[in-house]
Write an enzyme that holds these catalytic residues in place. Sequence first.
Site, PDB file in Angstrom:
ATOM      1  N   LYS A  33       0.841  -1.202   0.000  1.00  0.00           N
ATOM      2  CA  LYS A  33       0.000   0.000   0.000  1.00  0.00           C
ATOM      3  C   LYS A  33       0.876   1.253   0.000  1.00  0.00           C
ATOM      4  O   LYS A  33       2.077   1.190   0.264  1.00  0.00           O
ATOM      5  CB  LYS A  33      -0.916  -0.012   1.220  1.00  0.00           C
ATOM      6  N   TYR A  87      14.924  31.708   3.221  1.00  0.00           N
ATOM      7  CA  TYR A  87      13.766  32.473   3.677  1.00  0.00           C
ATOM      8  C   TYR A  87      13.845  32.788   5.172  1.00  0.00           C
ATOM      9  O   TYR A  87      14.326  31.965   5.970  1.00  0.00           O
ATOM     10  CB  TYR A  87      12.475  31.685   3.426  1.00  0.00           C
TER      11      TYR A  87
END
Length: 821
Positions: free
Chosen positions: A492, A716
């Site tokens: 999965k 940033y």
Amino acid sequence: MGIYSLGKIAEITGGILEGESNISIRQLLIDSRSTTVSSSSLFIAISGERHDGHRYVAELYHRGIRAFMISRMVEAYRSMTGAGFVIVKDTLAALQELAHFHRQQYDCTVVAIAGSNGKTIVKEWLYHCLSEKYQITRSPKSYNSQVGVPLSLWLMDENTGMGIFEAGISRPGEMVRLERMIGPAVGILTNIGEAHQENFTSIEEKISEKLLLFSNCHTLIYSCDQAPVQNVLRKMPQFSGVRLFGWSVHGAGEVQYTDIVKQSGKTTFNVTYKDQVFQIAIPFTDSASIENAQHCLAFMLWLGADMETMVSGMNDLPPVAMRLEQKSAINGCTLINDSYNSDFNSLSIALEVLNRQLQHARKTVILSDILQSGKKLDELYGKVDALLLEKGITRLIGIGNAISEHAGLFTMPGKFYRTTRDFTDSFNADDFRDEAILIKGSRQYEFEKIAALLEQKKHTTRVEINLEALVHNLNYFRSLLQPGTKTMVMVKALSYGSGRHEIASILQFQRVDYLGVAIADEGVSLRQAGISLPIMVMNPEPESFDTMIHYRLEPEIYSFRILDQFNKAASRNQEIDYPVHIKLDTGMHRMGFLSGETALLCQELHRLKHIKVCSVFSHLAGSDEEIFDEFTTSQIAAFKTSSERIIDVLGYPVIRHILNTSGIERFPEAQFDMVRLGIGLYGISSVDSRRLRNVSTLKSTILQIKPVVPGETVGYGRRGKPERPSQIAIVPIGYGDGLNRRLGNGKGKFFIRGKMAPIMGNICMDMTMIDVTGTGAKEGDEVVIFGEKIPITKMAAQLDTIPYEILTSVSERVKRVYFHE
């Protein structure tokens, strides 16, 4: 390659023959999954602790094989018309006896190579240097085991002028059998390291075992600078009559290497042997490559090779592709990249990998000239054509003068080009669509240019997935199981971030019993890619039930509502006894029937006719933590009680399973009929990861390096503040690729050039800055984000999370590259 009648093979191996005796045998086959089977194949049914080749005799008979070597006769075999059986006590021992006999038929120089590291590279480099002078038969890839060696020796034929074979061992007692089969005249002992040390009491014991390979040689070539080897040799009386042909960089051997200089991607060194002094250059600078080249040169000096052969061969040593890469390509294609060498044996191996791509019906091979084969070109390319036809190849694209001149020998559709440039100049992406493509070329043809045209994603950030390591981990967990216990593997969430169908294809090839996915869409994708294994859907939704039935996906049934709705879906699709899996909640309190609902559940299951219970299972909440062992034990007991009640009412066999990865390791008494393997497949264990191998490695490259001084800031928010003059590298990976922002500002580190480089400032969406001061890093260098050197478990601990989250967070824009070692 030998040609023996089955009767002769029975005589050689001391076996009893039943059935046909005149079947001519050209090919030995031990893997029932092989795509190359024919009426001249002999299938050897090897039995081991976890496998038994006898299970596949009937299947192979229906595929056309008529000759079998077995250790027990089954009555059903006697009804196989036209088949012949050699019955022996031990099929592996009989295979080795056959190889020993075959080897004795050829009186040529046979060289054996042993050591911890470098065996394959030394073998391939000797072939590169000497194949124009000698017709060489060598081990394919790394065929050096108790099974690989006899299969390698079988390749010898009347044209063999020299044999070069690897021999690998993992425990005491193995080398004697390999020595008897190979019967080498000359030995090469490569570097001795820590590999397989766990099965030996000391490094000296391991050296002694490896040296047994050379006990009947007339010459042993080795490095005098390995002191432990020297010490062991002095203590072994078997070597009193063996010529010890040693080399050294410290002046101790017959061959001396001095003045070693590394620069501009090359290494030069002086060679002194007898009255000769000359200089050699090799196109590598790493220590392992230098040592491997020096082993090769010592052998050629012993052999008496001419100066031109040695100098030109060393100067042009190719990189040895120790892995074969698989990745997504343009227009829905899959690309298999084996573009470092091209010879007939390695082509056959690469074609086996190509044929495992069940998601594509069409298969194209892009092949360069095969150089230095020692065969006449008509014969060589005739054999290549036969091999491609045998493997079911749809189209051939040949590149090179020789293959173009012999285009008329190929009977399948194809195009031919004199040079790689001719192909790239005329390249049209629309010519490749929904097919598997193998590119196989010698280094000089620069097929990496073709790979660049065919690759789907150009983003240099990538996850490399080692399929050999994945299979190793699968087999480790299988080794913990009781005989007969089945294995379901969870695939999965893109197989824990590792890919869609690629992992499932390998698991199908490895014959696991079941696959587990989370939602129906994942199962549909696997079916469309050619996966035929039973697939359980863990979180089925009513809207997907008709689709699930169409694609033969089996639902987890966890409530009366879902039970009723799926039974209705099965009814309207005219299904009887459609397989379902009943989930019991034994304490995790997620999905599943509670213990108080068992009686009503039994009534409903007994009443419903459109479904049939395939398995009953539950989920452990804390099997990885010792503090929850008492609770885990209570879960197992509750599951045992409830599942037994259900089976008693149903009146037919039902598979039971409750163990996940950590449960397999910690609660072996609760294996029941099947276990579910998940994160352990990727090398992560709550008990001890040392027995497992790393599977997934997240990598990128440095785009730019720039200086930053105190007072300046990086990224940033101006959060990156260097405290000293620094070199900052920009790496094209960010939180858009799945890198967690909490690793910023020095918390996380990347691995580059053998050193850790801390993250500087905030992580951006597409880029991360790292401090590479003092690492010697350069633009274009490879960077590892997690993998062998930065374990994913360590990164998870830093983030106070679990490895599952990190693996499944890697975004789909990051390229997945699969490789076979």
